[in-house]
Motif scaffolding. Structure first.
Motif, mmCIF file in Angstrom:
data_model
loop_
_atom_site.group_PDB
_atom_site.id
_atom_site.type_symbol
_atom_site.label_atom_id
_atom_site.label_comp_id
_atom_site.label_asym_id
_atom_site.label_seq_id
_atom_site.Cartn_x
_atom_site.Cartn_y
_atom_site.Cartn_z
ATOM 1 N N LEU A 510 4.469 2.459 -5.438
ATOM 2 C CA LEU A 510 3.914 2.957 -4.428
ATOM 3 C C LEU A 510 3.950 4.333 -4.392
ATOM 4 O O LEU A 510 3.029 5.096 -3.557
ATOM 5 N N LEU A 511 4.879 5.144 -5.073
ATOM 6 C CA LEU A 511 5.251 6.499 -4.807
ATOM 7 C C LEU A 511 3.909 7.348 -4.703
ATOM 8 O O LEU A 511 3.668 8.210 -3.827
ATOM 9 N N PRO A 512 3.086 7.181 -5.842
ATOM 10 C CA PRO A 512 1.727 8.149 -5.750
ATOM 11 C C PRO A 512 1.029 8.002 -4.455
ATOM 12 O O PRO A 512 0.563 9.088 -3.901
ATOM 13 N N ALA A 513 0.845 6.959 -4.092
ATOM 14 C CA ALA A 513 0.107 6.534 -2.966
ATOM 15 C C ALA A 513 0.865 6.986 -1.558
ATOM 16 O O ALA A 513 0.055 7.818 -0.611
ATOM 17 N N LEU A 514 2.216 6.804 -1.534
ATOM 18 C CA LEU A 514 2.650 7.357 -0.303
ATOM 19 C C LEU A 514 2.965 8.875 -0.309
ATOM 20 O O LEU A 514 2.936 9.658 0.766
ATOM 21 N N ARG A 515 2.825 9.529 -1.408
ATOM 22 C CA ARG A 515 2.894 11.171 -1.073
ATOM 23 C C ARG A 515 1.603 11.772 -0.766
ATOM 24 O O ARG A 515 1.253 12.600 -0.098
ATOM 25 N N LEU A 516 0.606 10.719 -0.903
ATOM 26 C CA LEU A 516 -0.900 11.417 -0.536
ATOM 27 C C LEU A 516 -1.169 10.714 0.766
ATOM 28 O O LEU A 516 -2.444 10.940 1.128
ATOM 29 N N SER A 517 -0.338 9.899 1.513
ATOM 30 C CA SER A 517 -0.740 9.355 2.708
ATOM 31 C C SER A 517 -0.419 10.315 3.861
ATOM 32 O O SER A 517 0.813 10.821 3.743
ATOM 33 N N LYS A 518 -1.426 10.754 4.828
ATOM 34 C CA LYS A 518 -1.190 11.439 5.899
ATOM 35 C C LYS A 518 -0.274 10.872 6.797
ATOM 36 O O LYS A 518 0.777 11.502 7.619
ATOM 37 N N SER A 519 -0.297 9.336 6.984
ATOM 38 C CA SER A 519 0.544 8.605 7.945
ATOM 39 C C SER A 519 0.904 7.341 7.248
ATOM 40 O O SER A 519 0.169 6.876 6.658
ATOM 41 N N ILE A 520 2.083 6.852 7.611
ATOM 42 C CA ILE A 520 2.630 5.775 7.120
ATOM 43 C C ILE A 520 3.248 5.048 8.056
ATOM 44 O O ILE A 520 4.020 5.368 9.118
ATOM 45 N N GLY A 521 2.795 3.594 8.219
ATOM 46 C CA GLY A 521 3.346 2.850 9.247
ATOM 47 C C GLY A 521 4.127 1.783 8.736
ATOM 48 O O GLY A 521 3.538 0.939 7.835
#
Length: 880
Positions: A510-521
């Motif tokens: 998930l790292l690529p998506a996490l890096r590009l997420s403005k908010s993480i819930g």
């Protein structure tokens, strides 16, 4: 029993069975497969996994994976009799090879030696009887001529030490008989269907144990059913070690990186084919396949290349095979294709003696079916009636790299159909992502991943209204697919992982998506320390500004790991409410805050920080950029308020919002916080239920009317301020320097006199109050009258008024309506938990319908009957 079968007869039978295994030529996969003899003689057999079809008496739950060897040992223990075990699973799952291994192990003295004889009963042999009648003893005597009739008679009369093996029971679907025709004598003649069902139902040889295999689950009560689920992860590793030796780890790593392939490696037959392709590609110094579609393209190319045929012939063969891949193929098509291309199609099909067939690989069957879309224009559109594999291949074949090996054999696929697929894909993305079905979201992301077209991903997602549902149940392929999709788009507004239990490997994917997420819930989630470490890396160099970890289970050192990464990250809001943090965690947070962190908002609600924890945090609050901290319900007392007050009074503190609710701040602590207010530091202060009394109101009143005070919101609810203390607050509200706009004093023991003073504040022309909450103070209609009079006044600026549970009655409603109608600003009125009745409803409904400025009237929990519900429903702005 065993002593009645002579050692010579038993050994002769074992030799015969051993020879039958060694001469078995059953194909197991595409590219020829590996014969059973090779698998067993070269010690290449890898045990399979099975799972129970139902909860068992052995504390094995439905769905739990077990080794087949363990199940066989448990289900067929020494001294048992009449045990019946059925193994079922699709083609290529390794059932037949597993049965041959059981036979080999018995014949070589390795396993199940408490059975005097192991007898394979051929289902196909029973099928060939058709309408003829024959006894089971006669059939077995013909099959095992080396066993004398006398010995066989003795064995069948005392079957406790017999193990019967019935492989391929799916053939029995062609057999039918009525239960009344079942037999119980091995010497009685009957048709094949009667013999077979008599064995299965236990009327024939009931004391004999039985091992059965079938592609479908056998619905007979006396059978214990286990599904063959193929290779577990450790068994796959063993298989690769057997195949590649020292190179196995490197090649297994390569396989794991091949999109869509590793998920299919639980199929033993697929594993063998896969290993052969990788071996061939490496030996030819070609690149390994990149996806499952690419792999099947290579396999198809290899199978066709052996035939030395031209592209036109190869295209015709693939087209004909794709017809057979359709479940509704015609028998005439099969016969025609078999006549024209027998030598080629036999590389794809297992052709049976009764002129029927099955595909050697169900995966290849789906691949050919998908290929037919790009070859056959008579297929009008893409339907929703196929398997996930079909759509996977449809997506993969739209990519030029993945389909190239196939096109090298059969020529180019139809470009117009490729465009048609892209349009279908865009429509699917738009429909699915706007809905709340998590599984369908995953399916769409996987298809986009397999299509490998960044422009298609970006265009289709940008045109959709992406509903960010929780992706808590993601598997590793879903993580990789989501990361691919987000990487193509370039950013993700909100990554919703509510209640996720992510492994280390999943977070890595998930790292690529996490890096590009403005908010993480990640609220109510559960992550290991290793997973937190990967997440921290993404936060350290990503673009996330908000992270919600509330009510999550964090392992020891998790906060320390997170804090270290956040020191130089872009994160601005961090919610760690209800995460069981301690004073030790506050030390790590303090180091992060004072180390240059960009954090502006920190939520610590519901953690047992105690005074020592706040002391740690206070050391950082005087020199960090934090603007908002929630310390609600953190086991704090007045003892830590001195350190907090000192920090906030520092010229370098930027904190503007402080929530100390549900802590024992008490009057002494409140006086210290009042010093902070007086110095003009805080804009929002919440001290709900902090054990305050009227004694602290003098210093607080002085603070909120001081020259430098900038407080705009104050929550004093659930504190016993009493009339004296509240009157001091009211007096301060009249001061020109008072900046308060929002005041909450619910459950503060306010009196009618206090309500009178508040009414004067609202009409003074000086007050800036726009929101007032004074519910749960028992002042009745008389107290509320001061509020109605204030609302009429042109200088009253109230937008929101909360009068919950004041014991209001129908008597106040006329004045209430007149006052609200006269108000210049009021838009929200809360009247919950009062004692108004049905007679008030018509007037209240008319008020709301005639008053556009009013957006909400909350009447919940009054004394209304169902008779007025329909009337209140005519006005959506009324909540009841």
């Amino acid at each position: 029993m065993q002593s009645e079968i002579s050692d010579d007869v038993q050994q002769m039978h074992k030799n015969a069975l051993r020879d039958s295994v060694l001469t078995s030529a059953l194909p197991s996969s595409l590219l020829g497969g590996q014969s059973v003899r090779e698998v067993i003689q070269k010690a290449h057999y890898t045990p399979l996994s099975v799972c129970a079809n139902e909860d068992t008496i052995y504390n094995v739950k439905r769905g739990d994976w077990e080794s087949l060897e363990d199940v066989l040992s448990r289900e067929f223990p020494p001294g048992s009799e009449g045990r019946r075990l059925a193994l079922y699973g699709g083609a290529g799952m390794g059932k037949t090879t597993a049965v041959e291994k059981v036979i080999w192990d018995w014949a070589t003295g390795v396993r199940l030696q408490h059975y005097a004889l192991l007898i394979r009963v051929s289902v196909l042999e029973l099928l060939t009887l058709e309408g003829k009648a024959e006894s089971l003893q006669s059939i077995l005597g013909r099959m095992y001529a080396h066993i004398s009739a006398e010995t066989l008679t003795v064995a069948l009369q005392r079957p406790q030490s017999l193990l019967l093996v019935l492989d391929g029971l799916e053939e029995s679907q062609k057999l039918q008989c009525a239960p009344s025709t079942l037999i119980c004598d091995a010497q009685q003649e009957a048709t094949g269907s009667v013999l077979l069902l008599s064995l299965l139902e236990g009327s024939l040889l009931p004391e004999a144990s039985m091992l059965i295999t079938s592609r479908e689950q056998v619905k007979i009560e006396s059978l214990r059913c286990f599904e063959v689920v193929g290779f577990s992860q450790s068994q796959r590793r063993t298989f690769f070690q057997n195949f590649f030796g020292e190179e196995s780890e490197r090649l297994l790593c390569q396989v794991e990186q091949t999109l869509g392939v590793y998920e299919q490696c639980f199929h033993p037959a697929f594993c063998w084919t896969l290993c052969n392709v990788f071996k061939a590609q490496f030996e030819a110094k070609n690149s390994p396949p990149e996806t499952l579609t690419h792999l099947l393209s290579i396999i198809t190319h290899m199978l066709l290349e052996k035939q030395k045929i031209n592209a036109e012939q190869a295209r015709e063969i693939v087209f004909d095979l794709s017809k057979l891949a359709n479940p509704v193929y015609s028998t005439s098509d099969f016969r025609s294709i078999l006549h024209l291309h027998h030598s080629v199609v036999s590389n794809f099909l297992l052709i049976k003696c009764d002129a029927t067939f099955t595909f050697l690989s169900p995966i290849m069957q789906e691949f050919l079916l998908a290929a037919s879309f790009y070859l056959n224009k008579s297929v009008q559109e893409i339907s929703d009636e196929h398997s996930d594999l079909y759509y996977t291949f449809l997506a993969g074949l739209s990519d030029s790299i993945q389909r190239k090996p196939l096109e090298d054999s059969i020529g180019s696929l139809d470009e117009s159909r490729i465009s048609e697929f892209s349009q279908w894909m865009m429509g699917l993305v738009t429909r699915v992502l706007s809905g709340g079905d998590e599984a369908k979201h995953f399916r769409v992301f996987r298809l986009l991943h397999h299509a490998r077209k960044p422009s298609l991903v970006k265009e289709s997602i940008s045109k959709s209204k992406w509903l960010h549902v929780s992706y808590a149940s993601m598997q590793e392929p879903d993580c990789a697919a989501l990361s691919y999709a987000v990487s193509c788009v370039g950013e993700m507004e909100h990554m919703n992982l509510y209640r996720a239990e992510l492994t280390d490997e999943q977070v890595q994917r998930l790292l690529p998506a996490l890096r590009l997420s403005k908010s993480i819930g990640l609220s109510q989630s559960r992550l290991s320390l290793a997973a937190i470490t990967h997440l921290s890396a993404a936060l350290a160099d990503g673009q996330t500004t908000t992270l919600d970890f509330s009510y999550s289970r964090l392992e020891r050192e998790s906060v320390k790991t997170l804090s270290h990464a956040l020191t130089h990250s872009t994160l601005q809001t961090l919610n760690l409410s209800g995460c069981s943090l301690t004073a030790a965690d506050c030390e790590a947070l303090s180091e992060m805050l004072s180390g240059g962190s960009s954090l502006r908002v920190l939520g610590l609600y519901g953690n047992n920080l105690e005074d020592q924890g706040l002391v740690h945090l206070s050391g950082a609050l005087e020199k960090c950029r934090l603007q908002d901290i929630n310390l609600n319900h953190c086991s704090l007392t007045a003892s830590s308020m001195s350190a907090l007050s000192s920090a906030l009074n520092s010229d370098f503190s930027e904190l503007r919002t402080l929530n100390l609710s549900r802590n024992a701040v008490m009057d002494d602590g409140m006086e210290l916080i009042s010093q902070v207010i007086q110095k003009g530091r805080l804009k929002i202060l919440k001290v709900f239920s902090c054990e305050l009394t009227g004694s602290c109101c003098s210093s607080l009143a002085a603070a909120i009317q001081s020259e430098h005070c900038c407080l705009i919101e104050l929550d004093l609810s659930v504190n016993d301020l009493g009339q004296s203390g509240a009157m001091q607050i009211c007096a301060a509200l009249m001061a020109p320097n008072c900046t308060l706009e929002i005041l909450q004093m619910a459950t503060c023991e306010l009196t009618e006199e206090v309500f009178g003073a508040l009414g004067m504040v609202l009409t003074s022309g000086v007050s800036r109050l726009i929101s007032l909450s004074v519910g749960l103070n028992d002042v009745g209609d008389a107290g509320a009258k001061h509020m109605w009079q204030a609302l009429r006044h042109k200088t009253c600026k109230l937008h929101h008024l909360d009068l919950e549970m004041l014991s209001l009655t129908d008597a106040c409603v006329k004045e209430l309506c007149e006052s609200v109608a006269a108000s210049s600003h009021l838009s929200t009125l809360i009247l919950k938990n009062n004692v108004m009745t049905d007679s008030s409803v018509p007037r209240l409904v008319k008020l709301m319908l005639d008053r556009p400025l009013m957006t909400e009237l909350n009447l919940r929990y009054n004394d209304f009957s169902e008779d007025v519900f329909e009337l209140m429903d005519t006005c959506p702005k009324i909540i009841y």
